[in-house]
Design an enzyme around this catalytic site. Structure first.
Site, short mmCIF file in Angstrom:
data_model
loop_
_atom_site.label_atom_id
_atom_site.label_comp_id
_atom_site.label_asym_id
_atom_site.label_seq_id
_atom_site.Cartn_x
_atom_site.Cartn_y
_atom_site.Cartn_z
N CYS C 128 115.12 3.66 5.50
CA CYS C 128 114.06 4.87 5.55
C CYS C 128 114.06 5.58 4.32
O CYS C 128 114.80 6.28 3.60
CB CYS C 128 114.60 6.22 6.52
SG CYS C 128 113.24 7.52 6.69
N CYS C 131 113.46 9.92 4.19
CA CYS C 131 114.30 10.78 4.49
C CYS C 131 115.57 10.06 4.81
O CYS C 131 116.25 9.40 3.94
CB CYS C 131 114.16 11.89 5.64
SG CYS C 131 112.87 11.12 6.99
N SER C 132 115.96 9.80 6.03
CA SER C 132 117.09 8.93 6.42
C SER C 132 117.20 8.72 7.89
O SER C 132 118.14 8.75 8.81
CB SER C 132 118.52 9.42 5.94
OG SER C 132 118.53 10.70 6.72
N CYS C 133 115.96 8.23 8.48
CA CYS C 133 115.81 8.00 9.95
C CYS C 133 116.57 6.77 10.15
O CYS C 133 116.74 6.00 9.45
CB CYS C 133 114.38 7.39 10.11
SG CYS C 133 113.16 8.74 9.50
#
Lengths: 127, 103, 249
Positions: C128, C131-133
């Site tokens: 991602c 962000c850091s999905c």
């Protein structure tokens, strides 16, 4: 679209801007013992501190309530993690970044956080 | 290009259509990455309908939902001098960010 | 600034609690976490009950669910077909509900989930960039390197170089497909079952499907049941949000 519709419109309290060091958190960053230091000293093999899931839950709740949306929190974590808190290991870094962001957005004040930290410490020592 | 109804809004694109990502200005909040803007790819999948993040972030629930798609790009189209012909990248985009590709 | 403190000694005397060592020392970070949470609840930013529900959920997730999905797909072709067709429904078959803990998932795990099937000519890897999905209901919390700018900003641009740093080198004829989960869909990789696992049970197979295999930075091997440690490095040649370099920020 006016600025007041932004999800987090609280004015920063830290007058030096969102990336300036905050004394209260600097003290913790410098003096605090990280899980990476504590765990081996006590012979604990858990890779993460017990408070990590609670920290994640706090982040989720702030996001669910649209107080601090995920993307904004993550951006702040990135920026602070590459600057002020770059030498701090991951869970502690995330915690410092969250506290930092909440302070600069005026969700918490430095005075009340300092006071609460003292109270919590007193309570934990007594228990 | 046939319009097909899925859910509440008409979906403009079908799997296999070539589309180009618009190069729109950011209005405070967008989840459309800079690196796909202005680049053409192929609709790999039609996914769900949802408010676009630009509206969702401001709690504009009255805004119209949009159809979302997974779009497949050739890495060579995304990055100059990308050396591997076969490699691809997929990402998800709302219809408002897409237009039919002319290239 | 830390001090020693004794937990309940009567409690420690109980045999059930003696086995696991614990850190019996208060750290400033532990205190800070509690202080931030308590103040947020007192200010009404969220309720203690909401926090408890998210904590219970956070403690319940881990990569074991993903490993089970993969092992089941390897041994049951009909399940594999269902998993690829409707992954959220297939998760319910192993007792995993994407609607938890709120009834509509969490603020960052929506109820859109797809499984990406690797083939001899196609290798998937997830990231991602924004962000850091991450597919937390099936893989638990993302590892730190997955959240690092180094991984997020470089995988889209130099996937083969990043994979090589993870020890994974694939021939040029294999298509590497990066899946950037920048919207509501969450993804997980269904790797190919490795040779040398013929006749294995689903449980045996699940043991070699490590988290990294389901992210796509490693391939399952019959002799490996744990991911290698990954040091987090600062971003080298990151992709920046400039028009010249056009990238993810």
């Amino acid at each position: 679209m006016s600025a007041q519709h932004r999800p987090s419109s609280a004015a920063p309290t830290a007058s030096q801007g969102p990336k300036a060091p905050i004394r209260l958190l600097e003290d913790i960053r410098r003096a605090g013992k990280t899980w990476a230091e504590l765990a081996p000293r006590w012979g604990v093999s858990e890779p993460d501190p017990p408070w990590k899931t609670s920290l994640h839950a706090t982040c989720e709740c702030l996001s669910a309530a649209a107080v601090l949306p995920v993307l904004e929190r993550r951006r702040a974590e990135d920026e602070l993690g590459e600057t002020l808190y770059c030498g701090t290991p991951a869970p502690e870094q995330q915690l410092l970044a969250l506290a930092h962001t909440m302070l600069t957005r005026g969700l918490l004040s430095e005075e009340e956080l300092a006071r609460r930290i003292k109270e919590v410490r007193t309570r934990l020592v007594a228990s | 290009m046939a319009n097909r109804e899925t859910g509440n809004v008409l979906a403009r694109f079908n799997v296999g259509d070539r589309v180009r990502v618009k190069d729109l200005p950011n209005l405070f909040y967008s989840r459309t990455q800079m690196y796909v803007r202005g680049v053409s790819g192929v609709i790999a999948s039609r996914t769900y309908q949802s408010l676009v993040p630009e509206d969702e972030a401001w709690n504009r629930d009255e805004a119209q939902p949009q159809q979302f798609y997974i779009v497949r790009f050739r890495q060579k189209d995304l990055w100059e001098e990308y050396p591997f012909d076969n490699d691809t990248l997929q990402t998800e985009l709302p219809e408002g960010w897409l237009e039919p590709a002319t290239d | 600034m830390q001090s020693q403190h004794d937990h309940d000694h009567a409690h420690d005397a109980n045999a059930a609690h003696r086995a696991a060592p614990m850190v019996d020392e208060i750290s400033d970070f532990e205190v800070l976490e509690i202080a931030v949470r308590e103040l947020a609840i007192e200010k009404g930013l969220f309720t203690a009950d909401e926090h408890r529900r998210f904590t219970e959920w956070a403690e319940s997730i881990g990569p074991a669910a993903g490993s089970r999905l993969v092992a089941k797909a390897w041994t049951d072709p009909a399940f594999k077909a269902r998993l690829l067709a409707d992954a959220v429904a297939a998760c319910r078959e192993i007792g995993l509900d994407w609607a938890e803990p709120t009834g509509t998932g969490t603020p960052s795990d929506y109820m859109e989930f797809r499984v990406l099937e690797d083939t001899p000519n196609l290798h998937h890897v997830i990231v991602c960039t924004l962000c850091s999905c991450y597919p937390r209901p099936v893989l638990g919390h993302s590892p730190y390197w997955y959240r690092s700018p180094n991984y997020r900003r470089r995988l889209v641009r130099w996937p083969r170089q990043v994979l090589a740093e993870f020890g994974l080198q694939l021939p040029p004829e294999v298509e590497i497909r990066v899946e950037d989960s920048n919207q509501k869909h969450r993804f997980m990789v269904l790797p190919m079952r490795p040779p040398g696992t013929e006749g294995w049970t689903e449980e045996q197979l699940a043991e070699i499907v490590t988290r990294d295999c389901m992210i796509g930075v490693a391939l399952p091997r019959p002799d490996r049941k744990a991911d290698d440690p990954r040091p987090v490095q600062p971003a080298r040649r990151p992709v920046e949000s400039t028009s010249a370099n056009r990238a993810a920020g």
